[in-house]
Design a protein around this motif. Sequence first.
Motif, PDB file in Angstrom:
ATOM      1  N   GLU A 105       0.809  -1.315   0.030  1.00 52.21           N
ATOM      2  CA  GLU A 105      -0.023  -0.105  -0.012  1.00 52.21           C
ATOM      3  C   GLU A 105       0.654   1.349  -0.036  1.00 52.21           C
ATOM      4  O   GLU A 105       0.798   2.368  -0.540  1.00 52.21           O
ATOM      5  N   MET A 106       2.016   1.273   0.698  1.00 51.97           N
ATOM      6  CA  MET A 106       3.032   2.263   0.901  1.00 51.97           C
ATOM      7  C   MET A 106       3.574   2.719  -0.470  1.00 51.97           C
ATOM      8  O   MET A 106       3.812   3.869  -0.948  1.00 51.97           O
ATOM      9  N   ALA A 107       3.932   1.664  -1.263  1.00 52.70           N
ATOM     10  CA  ALA A 107       4.659   1.728  -2.282  1.00 52.70           C
ATOM     11  C   ALA A 107       3.636   2.054  -3.352  1.00 52.70           C
ATOM     12  O   ALA A 107       3.954   3.042  -4.171  1.00 52.70           O
ATOM     13  N   GLY A 108       2.108   1.886  -3.293  1.00 54.99           N
ATOM     14  CA  GLY A 108       1.275   2.288  -4.310  1.00 54.99           C
ATOM     15  C   GLY A 108       0.849   3.662  -3.875  1.00 54.99           C
ATOM     16  O   GLY A 108       0.839   4.647  -4.862  1.00 54.99           O
ATOM     17  N   LEU A 109       0.888   4.299  -2.588  1.00 58.03           N
ATOM     18  CA  LEU A 109       1.013   5.587  -2.296  1.00 58.03           C
ATOM     19  C   LEU A 109       2.140   6.535  -2.978  1.00 58.03           C
ATOM     20  O   LEU A 109       1.827   7.583  -3.411  1.00 58.03           O
ATOM     21  N   LEU A 110       3.226   5.843  -2.804  1.00 59.05           N
ATOM     22  CA  LEU A 110       4.501   6.734  -3.364  1.00 59.05           C
ATOM     23  C   LEU A 110       4.260   6.862  -4.911  1.00 59.05           C
ATOM     24  O   LEU A 110       4.584   8.062  -5.600  1.00 59.05           O
ATOM     25  N   ILE A 149      12.511  -5.128   2.889  1.00 58.82           N
ATOM     26  CA  ILE A 149      12.943  -6.234   2.232  1.00 58.82           C
ATOM     27  C   ILE A 149      12.205  -6.512   0.913  1.00 58.82           C
ATOM     28  O   ILE A 149      12.767  -7.248  -0.096  1.00 58.82           O
ATOM     29  N   ARG A 150      11.053  -5.915   0.797  1.00 66.68           N
ATOM     30  CA  ARG A 150      10.487  -6.047  -0.524  1.00 66.68           C
ATOM     31  C   ARG A 150      10.761  -4.888  -1.601  1.00 66.68           C
ATOM     32  O   ARG A 150      10.808  -5.062  -2.582  1.00 66.68           O
ATOM     33  N   TYR A 151      10.947  -3.724  -1.013  1.00 66.17           N
ATOM     34  CA  TYR A 151      11.277  -2.441  -2.049  1.00 66.17           C
ATOM     35  C   TYR A 151      12.518  -1.993  -1.621  1.00 66.17           C
ATOM     36  O   TYR A 151      12.671  -0.784  -1.585  1.00 66.17           O
ATOM     37  N   PRO A 170      11.833 -10.998  11.098  1.00 62.35           N
ATOM     38  CA  PRO A 170      12.011 -11.916  10.055  1.00 62.35           C
ATOM     39  C   PRO A 170      10.640 -12.578   9.962  1.00 62.35           C
ATOM     40  O   PRO A 170       9.919 -12.863  10.622  1.00 62.35           O
ATOM     41  N   PRO A 171      10.646 -13.270   8.719  1.00 60.20           N
ATOM     42  CA  PRO A 171       9.364 -13.844   8.222  1.00 60.20           C
ATOM     43  C   PRO A 171       9.261 -15.028   9.249  1.00 60.20           C
ATOM     44  O   PRO A 171      10.093 -15.740   9.898  1.00 60.20           O
ATOM     45  N   LEU A 172       7.941 -15.358   9.383  1.00 60.29           N
ATOM     46  CA  LEU A 172       7.647 -16.445  10.275  1.00 60.29           C
ATOM     47  C   LEU A 172       8.039 -17.817  10.045  1.00 60.29           C
ATOM     48  O   LEU A 172       7.729 -18.267   8.712  1.00 60.29           O
ATOM     49  N   GLU A 231       5.012 -17.191  -0.500  1.00 56.91           N
ATOM     50  CA  GLU A 231       4.876 -16.816  -1.610  1.00 56.91           C
ATOM     51  C   GLU A 231       5.983 -15.946  -2.392  1.00 56.91           C
ATOM     52  O   GLU A 231       6.214 -16.143  -3.528  1.00 56.91           O
ATOM     53  N   LEU A 232       6.295 -14.763  -1.656  1.00 59.10           N
ATOM     54  CA  LEU A 232       7.091 -13.923  -2.240  1.00 59.10           C
ATOM     55  C   LEU A 232       8.771 -14.496  -2.119  1.00 59.10           C
ATOM     56  O   LEU A 232       9.617 -13.949  -2.574  1.00 59.10           O
ATOM     57  N   LYS A 233       8.985 -15.134  -0.770  1.00 59.31           N
ATOM     58  CA  LYS A 233      10.306 -15.765  -0.660  1.00 59.31           C
ATOM     59  C   LYS A 233      11.325 -14.714  -0.789  1.00 59.31           C
ATOM     60  O   LYS A 233      12.294 -14.708  -1.742  1.00 59.31           O
ATOM     61  N   LEU A 234      11.186 -13.524  -0.196  1.00 62.09           N
ATOM     62  CA  LEU A 234      12.038 -12.540  -0.016  1.00 62.09           C
ATOM     63  C   LEU A 234      13.609 -12.623   0.848  1.00 62.09           C
ATOM     64  O   LEU A 234      13.378 -13.496   1.873  1.00 62.09           O
ATOM     65  N   ASN A 235      14.464 -12.270   0.329  1.00 63.76           N
ATOM     66  CA  ASN A 235      15.628 -12.106   1.406  1.00 63.76           C
ATOM     67  C   ASN A 235      15.600 -11.580   2.640  1.00 63.76           C
ATOM     68  O   ASN A 235      15.186 -10.114   2.428  1.00 63.76           O
ATOM     69  N   PRO A 236      15.579 -12.220   3.920  1.00 59.84           N
ATOM     70  CA  PRO A 236      15.126 -11.559   4.937  1.00 59.84           C
ATOM     71  C   PRO A 236      16.212 -10.364   5.680  1.00 59.84           C
ATOM     72  O   PRO A 236      15.899  -9.692   6.624  1.00 59.84           O
ATOM     73  N   VAL A 237      17.400 -10.267   5.057  1.00 59.51           N
ATOM     74  CA  VAL A 237      18.468  -9.588   5.185  1.00 59.51           C
ATOM     75  C   VAL A 237      18.357  -7.959   4.753  1.00 59.51           C
ATOM     76  O   VAL A 237      18.358  -8.286   3.402  1.00 59.51           O
TER      77      VAL A 237
END
Length: 376
Positions: free
Chosen positions: A139-144, A170-172, A188-190, A305-311
């Motif tokens: 949502e915040m990325a969408g606001l920007l 970690i996503r953006y 970190p991710p659960l 689903e996104l499997k993002l790098n948590p670092v």
Amino acid sequence: MEEGGAGYTTGRGPGQGPLEILSPQVSYIPSPNFDIEPPPKGIAMDPSDPSSFNLQHTKLANGRNYRYCDQTPTDHVHEKTPVLLLMHGFPESWYEWRYQIGPWVRRGWRVIAPDMLGYGGTDKPDDVSLYTPLSIAAEMAGLLDALDLQQPVVIVAHDWGAPAAWAFAIRYTERVRSLIAISVPYQPPLPMSLTVPQLVEVFGSDVLGYWLFFDSPEAPAIIDANISNMVDLFWRSHDTTSKPPLYPPGALQKYITGEWKIESPSTILSEKERQWYIDTLKAGGIEKPLNYYKSTPYRYGQEQELKLNPVIPSTIPILLIVPTGESITSAKAVERTRPFVPSMEVVHPVGAHFVMVESGAEVAKMIGEWLEEKLK
């Protein structure tokens, strides 16, 4: 949060005793009388007058409407002036940042402070999965995007805003210039899918027992009928928030309903501020803000689903602010997150959970000076 917020990274299991005193190894920020004063009444960005701030509305590409405060310095240049995105927590609004917006704008920065999803003048969807940290980050990325801001921004976040800020980082990652989190360390991710009762069992009902009330179907009606009690309970000074205990199951509900009496109510709000919170929360209702708690079961699926790098890359400057009276966040929990946030610095200003109100000038100056150094 201190009383009713997002902090579930205590590093404690059931029955592990009282919360630890915050680590003496990290720097301590004393509470002198700083020389930042609010502007005279009648001047824009007067903390005592919400109408003196520049409130705007926009529609995101997903169709949701947002209200946000947007203050720019006189020499503002689009995509060149540093931008601060402020993300409030429970049960707040853009007005949580009233003591910081003016001082930061006067340092030459553009400040954008939205009502987060479910609050104030922003849309309040029913879908609980939209309130997870990753969903709010989107949502915040969408606001920007809606504001045509592609430059990396500084994120300042508190309480439930903090998990969303960490998720944003970690996503953006490429859109983050720096990150300041207040009260809630990195999460970190659960490792597995957890319901709210399971989360409470893992971290201890003596710490997160109040989540069971917030997750209950009767909570919205009970709180809406007792908004003034909740305001008096939450916005208290650092020397009163640890007494009485609010975290065990059932305790918070008894204080909100008035069955148990509140000690030292509303010690950090003026009467005008107190009434503003009561009126605003009554108008918006508490049902949708409680979705931030109820969204817990949806986190794991989104994260997998996104499997993002948590670092978070060490190139991003990070400041974690844990007020001296923030009893829900332990030193152990903070230290446990360091492998994920290698650039993190930690400071402890005097104050309780709503330190931005209780120590408003101090927080404005502390973050302002830290940022000026990092933005060079």
